[in-house]
Scaffold this motif. Structure first.
Motif, PDB file in Angstrom:
ATOM      1  N   SER A 119      25.183 -13.410 -19.256  1.00  0.00           N
ATOM      2  CA  SER A 119      24.037 -13.894 -20.041  1.00  0.00           C
ATOM      3  C   SER A 119      24.515 -14.330 -21.423  1.00  0.00           C
ATOM      4  CB  SER A 119      22.969 -12.809 -20.158  1.00  0.00           C
ATOM      5  OG  SER A 119      23.456 -11.741 -20.909  1.00  0.00           O
ATOM      6  N   ALA A 120      23.722 -15.213 -22.050  1.00  0.00           N
ATOM      7  CA  ALA A 120      24.102 -15.743 -23.363  1.00  0.00           C
ATOM      8  C   ALA A 120      23.606 -14.779 -24.424  1.00  0.00           C
ATOM      9  CB  ALA A 120      23.474 -17.127 -23.537  1.00  0.00           C
ATOM     10  N   ASN A 121      24.305 -13.675 -24.592  1.00  0.00           N
ATOM     11  CA  ASN A 121      23.773 -12.644 -25.490  1.00  0.00           C
ATOM     12  C   ASN A 121      24.590 -12.487 -26.779  1.00  0.00           C
ATOM     13  OD1 ASN A 121      25.999 -11.557 -24.344  1.00  0.00           O
ATOM     14  ND2 ASN A 121      25.056  -9.644 -23.657  1.00  0.00           N
ATOM     15  N   ARG A 122      25.405 -13.498 -27.078  1.00  0.00           N
ATOM     16  CA  ARG A 122      26.150 -13.430 -28.346  1.00  0.00           C
ATOM     17  C   ARG A 122      25.760 -14.632 -29.215  1.00  0.00           C
ATOM     18  NH1 ARG A 122      31.549 -11.000 -25.405  1.00  0.00           N
ATOM     19  NH2 ARG A 122      30.769  -8.862 -25.378  1.00  0.00           N
ATOM     20  N   LEU A 123      26.659 -15.591 -29.394  1.00  0.00           N
ATOM     21  CA  LEU A 123      26.344 -16.699 -30.298  1.00  0.00           C
ATOM     22  C   LEU A 123      25.614 -17.812 -29.539  1.00  0.00           C
ATOM     23  CD1 LEU A 123      29.865 -16.652 -31.906  1.00  0.00           C
ATOM     24  CD2 LEU A 123      27.750 -15.747 -32.909  1.00  0.00           C
ATOM     25  N   HIS A 124      24.592 -18.391 -30.168  1.00  0.00           N
ATOM     26  CA  HIS A 124      23.859 -19.458 -29.483  1.00  0.00           C
ATOM     27  C   HIS A 124      24.691 -20.735 -29.376  1.00  0.00           C
ATOM     28  CE1 HIS A 124      20.825 -16.940 -31.470  1.00  0.00           C
ATOM     29  NE2 HIS A 124      19.981 -17.315 -30.535  1.00  0.00           N
ATOM     30  N   MET A 125      25.417 -21.016 -30.466  1.00  0.00           N
ATOM     31  CA  MET A 125      26.124 -22.302 -30.516  1.00  0.00           C
ATOM     32  C   MET A 125      27.520 -22.120 -31.101  1.00  0.00           C
ATOM     33  SD  MET A 125      23.743 -25.441 -31.612  1.00  0.00           S
ATOM     34  CE  MET A 125      22.891 -24.938 -33.039  1.00  0.00           C
ATOM     35  N   LEU A 126      28.432 -22.936 -30.621  1.00  0.00           N
ATOM     36  CA  LEU A 126      29.782 -23.002 -31.198  1.00  0.00           C
ATOM     37  C   LEU A 126      30.103 -24.458 -31.501  1.00  0.00           C
ATOM     38  CD1 LEU A 126      32.087 -20.813 -28.905  1.00  0.00           C
ATOM     39  CD2 LEU A 126      31.033 -20.173 -31.070  1.00  0.00           C
ATOM     40  N   PHE A 127      30.787 -24.682 -32.597  1.00  0.00           N
ATOM     41  CA  PHE A 127      31.298 -26.021 -32.859  1.00  0.00           C
ATOM     42  C   PHE A 127      32.329 -26.357 -31.801  1.00  0.00           C
ATOM     43  CE2 PHE A 127      29.861 -24.829 -37.097  1.00  0.00           C
ATOM     44  CZ  PHE A 127      29.123 -25.953 -37.421  1.00  0.00           C
ATOM     45  N   ASP A 128      32.279 -27.596 -31.311  1.00  0.00           N
ATOM     46  CA  ASP A 128      33.194 -27.978 -30.248  1.00  0.00           C
ATOM     47  C   ASP A 128      34.462 -28.604 -30.845  1.00  0.00           C
ATOM     48  OD1 ASP A 128      34.449 -28.619 -27.961  1.00  0.00           O
ATOM     49  OD2 ASP A 128      32.692 -29.475 -26.979  1.00  0.00           O
ATOM     50  N   PHE A 129      35.384 -27.725 -31.249  1.00  0.00           N
ATOM     51  CA  PHE A 129      36.630 -28.211 -31.859  1.00  0.00           C
ATOM     52  C   PHE A 129      37.490 -28.952 -30.839  1.00  0.00           C
ATOM     53  CE2 PHE A 129      35.414 -25.183 -35.091  1.00  0.00           C
ATOM     54  CZ  PHE A 129      35.814 -25.821 -36.251  1.00  0.00           C
ATOM     55  N   MET A 130      37.429 -28.486 -29.592  1.00  0.00           N
ATOM     56  CA  MET A 130      38.246 -29.116 -28.566  1.00  0.00           C
ATOM     57  C   MET A 130      37.810 -30.578 -28.384  1.00  0.00           C
ATOM     58  SD  MET A 130      40.692 -28.563 -26.651  1.00  0.00           S
ATOM     59  CE  MET A 130      41.007 -26.895 -26.161  1.00  0.00           C
ATOM     60  N   LEU A 131      36.504 -30.779 -28.308  1.00  0.00           N
ATOM     61  CA  LEU A 131      36.004 -32.148 -28.141  1.00  0.00           C
ATOM     62  C   LEU A 131      36.323 -32.982 -29.383  1.00  0.00           C
ATOM     63  CD1 LEU A 131      34.371 -34.163 -26.422  1.00  0.00           C
ATOM     64  CD2 LEU A 131      32.332 -33.417 -27.650  1.00  0.00           C
ATOM     65  N   ASN A 132      36.237 -32.370 -30.550  1.00  0.00           N
ATOM     66  CA  ASN A 132      36.496 -33.112 -31.779  1.00  0.00           C
ATOM     67  C   ASN A 132      37.891 -33.752 -31.752  1.00  0.00           C
ATOM     68  OD1 ASN A 132      37.652 -32.697 -34.922  1.00  0.00           O
ATOM     69  ND2 ASN A 132      35.697 -33.736 -34.711  1.00  0.00           N
ATOM     70  N   GLY A 133      38.897 -32.952 -31.401  1.00  0.00           N
ATOM     71  CA  GLY A 133      40.267 -33.476 -31.352  1.00  0.00           C
ATOM     72  C   GLY A 133      40.394 -34.575 -30.299  1.00  0.00           C
ATOM     73  N   ARG A 134      39.760 -34.356 -29.148  1.00  0.00           N
ATOM     74  CA  ARG A 134      39.865 -35.341 -28.066  1.00  0.00           C
ATOM     75  C   ARG A 134      39.128 -36.638 -28.416  1.00  0.00           C
ATOM     76  NH1 ARG A 134      40.994 -32.649 -23.140  1.00  0.00           N
ATOM     77  NH2 ARG A 134      42.224 -30.834 -23.689  1.00  0.00           N
ATOM     78  N   LEU A 135      38.030 -36.500 -29.145  1.00  0.00           N
ATOM     79  CA  LEU A 135      37.315 -37.713 -29.568  1.00  0.00           C
ATOM     80  C   LEU A 135      38.208 -38.542 -30.486  1.00  0.00           C
ATOM     81  CD1 LEU A 135      33.680 -36.444 -30.293  1.00  0.00           C
ATOM     82  CD2 LEU A 135      34.270 -38.421 -28.893  1.00  0.00           C
ATOM     83  N   MET A 136      38.899 -37.837 -31.392  1.00  0.00           N
ATOM     84  CA  MET A 136      39.791 -38.552 -32.310  1.00  0.00           C
ATOM     85  C   MET A 136      40.892 -39.261 -31.533  1.00  0.00           C
ATOM     86  SD  MET A 136      38.620 -38.321 -35.252  1.00  0.00           S
ATOM     87  CE  MET A 136      37.135 -37.473 -35.768  1.00  0.00           C
TER      88      MET A 136
END
Ligand code: NOJ
Length: 558
Positions: free
Chosen positions: A260-277
């Motif tokens: 279940s999602a019982n910790r943080l609601h959202m995380l910044f997507d650092f992995m996608l950020n690098g791949r987008l670049m």
């Protein structure tokens, strides 16, 4: 709109000190921000992320707090802050604040007391070692600006741990009193009316530091505790965290092994950020497709926050050395554009050569991929950086409002400004400012307004699934779809400079009067989707079908 407001939000991030100065002292303030809320509402922003607002000696731009229960007097008073929350709420804008509790400033009264005596009630609030720890020179976050993570304090006669700069001693989360205090801080701001927190340095908060052990264990249970606490205080408050960690670690930040999602609601997507670049640099969508495929399955309710630029350097450390070199070569070739050997200290518009088509393409891609988009102030008008400023300050210059002196940011003498405004050249405030762009329907600002409107009419992006369309496509073209209870959207992005024709005819049987919702230019109607024209660096957001059944009681127009 989904009950989970954060899934369909547009988050705008700003630092009060560089946004708008109402009293002419050269530093932005809360009243200045209040006076610009209508601008933000017009831009389609639904949530503001305020970077640290607390009193601070400002040796790390506010990420070194001396009092978690107050606002920096340069910004105003707690009363002003409450007024900001009220005024933002009137415009349908939520406010989240940076929660920087991995460490305090060394000037914080807790640390001052802790160092003064082993008997201080605050001694165990920090992390000490009587011996010099063997990992003293390991784990630095700012190589070149920081050369150790343990520093000897003569007053305390002991070594203290600091994951970041040495003026930022880490709090000891193994101490229940510290955990309780953090919950109290969180409760305080929720009570005032914030809608959540951007949690700074989450992986280090939960690190149970053992002197000499550079890989100390992590206590994820604190995230569960914090989530429970926040949710009791405010059912819809959100925790959005910075956790730039290995992909196989990510799931633990969202929830425990029970699924279940019982910790943080959202995380910044650092992995996608690098791949987008990387994708933008190589004009090849493959890295984005890979990132989407490799994204771990998230528990229901967990969400990514996507971004192209934030207030730090673009961190390329999760790319391979070759990939990183490609991004450096294209977007940060000069040494002074690079930072910490891993990143780029530039804004997006100059990185993309101020090519308007490429800037639109990049933001269209970010905003159409899964997750909640986060936009950094000034990106909507294509601001540039000032490389003469040290380190990350290059991208923290004042907002450019108009052609007035100091870019309309402040009436202070230029020498008194918190940081100089960018002047002259292609990115100076004389050319790049809100006033000019507001009057121009063809400006980047006007385009952002249209784009955020399209996004809000396409809740599938935030709340639905995101899948690359698996078929042979012209080189450089990415096709992906978003499916949710409200319908299906299809997106085309041409990262190459060559015109392309895309055949998505196989999707036509799912379509119900498909049409373009946003595109880089007017195209012929989508027809049967089997001959979709796409200019070089062009993009199209196509609504394939809409389900009113899933649209909720109020429904939504196409
Ligand atoms: C991460 C923040 O994004 C960065 O700006 C700051 O310097 C460090 N955490 C330390 O708080």
């Amino acid at each position: 709109m989904s009950d989970r407001w954060y899934s369909e939000a547009v988050i705008y991030c700003l630092d009060i000190d560089t946004f708008a100065d109402s009293d002419g002292d050269g530093v932005g303030d809360i009243q200045g921000l209040i006076s610009r809320l209508d601008y933000l509402a017009g831009l389609g922003i639904t949530c503001l992320w305020l970077q640290p607002i607390h009193p601070s000696p400002n040796r790390d731009d506010g990420y070194d707090a001396t009092d978690f229960y107050n606002v920096d007097p340069r910004f105003g008073t707690l009363g002003d802050f409450a007024e900001l929350l009220h005024q933002a709420n009137n415009r349908g804008i939520r406010v989240i604040i940076d929660l920087v509790v991995n460490h305090t400033s060394d000037q914080h009264p807790w640390f001052q007391s802790a160092r003064s005596s082993p008997d201080s009630p605050y001694r165990d609030w920090y992390v000490w070692s009587d011996q010099q720890p063997a990992d003293r020179h390991q784990g630095m976050v700012f190589p070149g600006e920081q050369n150790e993570t343990w520093t000897y304090d003569r007053t305390a006669k002991s070594w203290f741990y600091h994951r970041f700069y040495k003026f930022q001693p880490d709090l000891n989360f193994g101490n229940p009193a510290v955990r309780d205090e953090i919950k109290k801080i969180v409760s305080f701001w929720i009570q005032l009316g914030v809608s959540g927190f951007r949690i700074d340095a989450a992986p280090f908060i939960i690190e149970m530091t053992e002197p000499g052990n550079a890989n100390s264990p992590k206590d994820f249970a604190f995230l569960t505790e914090l989530r429970q606490h926040v949710q009791w205080r405010s059912g819809d408050a959100v925790l959005l965290a910075e956790a730039n960690v290995e992909p196989d670690e990510l799931q633990k930040y969202f929830g425990d092994s029970g699924g279940s999602a019982n910790r943080l609601h959202m995380l910044f997507d650092f992995m996608l950020n690098g791949r987008l670049m990387l994708a933008l640099a190589r004009r090849d969508p493959e890295p984005v497709i890979e990132a989407l495929r490799e994204t771990p399955a998230l528990p229901s309710g967990a969400q990514w926050a996507t971004f192209l630029r934030n207030h730090d350097e673009i961190d390329l450390s999760r790319l391979t050395a070759d990939q990183r070199q490609d991004v450096f070569r294209e977007f940060g070739p000069d040494e002074d554009m690079q930072l910490y050997g891993r990143g780029i200290r530039r804004r997006l518009a100059p990185m993309l050569g101020n090519d308007r088509r490429r800037i639109e393409l990049a933001y269209s891609l970010q905003f159409s991929l899964r997750g909640t988009p986060v936009l950094r102030y000034g990106e909507e008008i294509g601001m540039g950086e000032d490389l003469s400023l040290p380190g990350r300050e290059s991208i923290r210059t004042p907002m450019q409002w108009s052609m007035k002196p100091n870019a309309g940011f402040s009436e202070a003498d230029a020498g008194k400004l918190i940081r100089p405004v960018v002047e002259g050249g292609d990115f100076g405030y004389e050319r790049v400012n809100v006033t000019l762009q507001r009057q121009d329907p063809g400006s980047l600002l006007s385009w952002f307004e249209r784009m955020t409107r399209a996004l809000r009419e396409a809740p599938e992006i935030g709340s639905g699934t995101c899948t690359p369309i698996d078929q042979v496509l012209p080189p450089g073209v990415l096709a992906h779809r978003a499916d949710g209870p409200t319908g299906t959207m299809v997106f085309l992005h041409n990262l190459s400079t060559k015109h392309a024709t895309v055949d998505l005819g196989s999707l036509y049987e799912e379509a119900d009067l498909p049409n373009d919702m946003l595109s880089d230019r007017p195209y012929n109607p989508v027809g049967k989707l089997d001959a979709l024209e796409l200019a070089g660096q062009g993009y199209r957001w196509i609504r394939l079908c809409r389900s009113y059944a899933g649209a909720g009681p109020a429904g939504r127009p196409v």
